[in-house]
Design a protein around this motif. Structure first.
Motif, PDB file in Angstrom:
ATOM      1  N   LEU A   1     -48.111  37.642   1.022  1.00  0.00           N
ATOM      2  CA  LEU A   1     -47.289  37.760  -0.187  1.00  0.00           C
ATOM      3  C   LEU A   1     -46.502  36.475  -0.452  1.00  0.00           C
ATOM      4  N   ALA A   2     -45.953  35.896   0.622  1.00  0.00           N
ATOM      5  CA  ALA A   2     -45.197  34.654   0.469  1.00  0.00           C
ATOM      6  C   ALA A   2     -46.100  33.520  -0.012  1.00  0.00           C
ATOM      7  N   ARG A   3     -47.339  33.522   0.422  1.00  0.00           N
ATOM      8  CA  ARG A   3     -48.279  32.492  -0.017  1.00  0.00           C
ATOM      9  C   ARG A   3     -48.608  32.644  -1.510  1.00  0.00           C
ATOM     10  N   ILE A   4     -48.696  33.884  -1.969  1.00  0.00           N
ATOM     11  CA  ILE A   4     -48.924  34.140  -3.393  1.00  0.00           C
ATOM     12  C   ILE A   4     -47.752  33.614  -4.220  1.00  0.00           C
ATOM     13  N   VAL A   5     -46.533  33.897  -3.754  1.00  0.00           N
ATOM     14  CA  VAL A   5     -45.333  33.402  -4.440  1.00  0.00           C
ATOM     15  C   VAL A   5     -45.295  31.873  -4.398  1.00  0.00           C
ATOM     16  N   PHE A   6     -45.639  31.311  -3.255  1.00  0.00           N
ATOM     17  CA  PHE A   6     -45.661  29.865  -3.073  1.00  0.00           C
ATOM     18  C   PHE A   6     -46.611  29.206  -4.084  1.00  0.00           C
TER      19      PHE A   6
END
Length: 171
Positions: free
Chosen positions: A37-42
């Protein structure tokens, strides 16, 4: 008397291994899920917002070994899974003898692993080694692996003493 004590200790070690494995697996899934999820936001913010968990790969890789050892230890109470054309045709006593032999082999393997992890724990403690990203003292990781190997050895010893040749896929 001795077998009863080994049974009680092995039962406790199985339960602790099951709990440890479940907690580590839950943590691993959470870390991987949150990092996805953090990678998607990133990526969506053009690298402006980085919420990825530091050392996530390191955490998951060390915990994977612990989960595997804990799972093996916890699963032995139902016998080893055996797909064997010959052993299933042996009389009950022969099946028990073969099962006890394999538990003896597993006991020896677990004791060798325990001994090796103990020496690695001593060496990394003496050198003060730490993990690359999170700076976790490596002797703690080797110590946990040593304890899991010891738990596996105790459970394998119990099964070697009491096994009647039951197979996990039949039970």
């Amino acid at each position: 008397m001795i077998v009863a004590t080994i049974r009680r200790v092995a039962h406790v070690m199985e339960r602790v291994s099951l709990l440890l494995g479940a907690l580590c697996l839950l943590y691993m899934v959470s870390v991987v899920g949150l990092n996805v999820l953090a990678r998607i936001v990133f990526d969506a913010t053009g690298t402006a917002l980085n919420l990825m968990i530091p050392g996530a790969i390191e955490q998951v890789s060390y915990l994977l070994g612990i989960v595997a050892m804990a799972g093996l230890t916890a699963s032995l109470s139902h016998g080893m899974i055996a797909v064997d054309f010959l052993v299933t045709r042996l009389p009950r006593g022969g099946q028990a003898l073969v099962a006890r032999f394999w538990f003896l082999v597993l006991l020896c393997l677990a004791l060798v692993l325990c001994w090796l992890f103990f020496h690695d724990m001593q060496a990394t403690y003496a050198r003060g080694e730490e993990s690359q990203d999170l700076r976790i003292p490596m002797f703690l990781i080797y110590g946990l692996a040593m304890l899991q190997s010891l738990a596996l050895a105790v459970v394998a010893l119990r099964e070697m003493l009491v096994s009647q040749g039951d197979h996990g896929e039949i039970a």
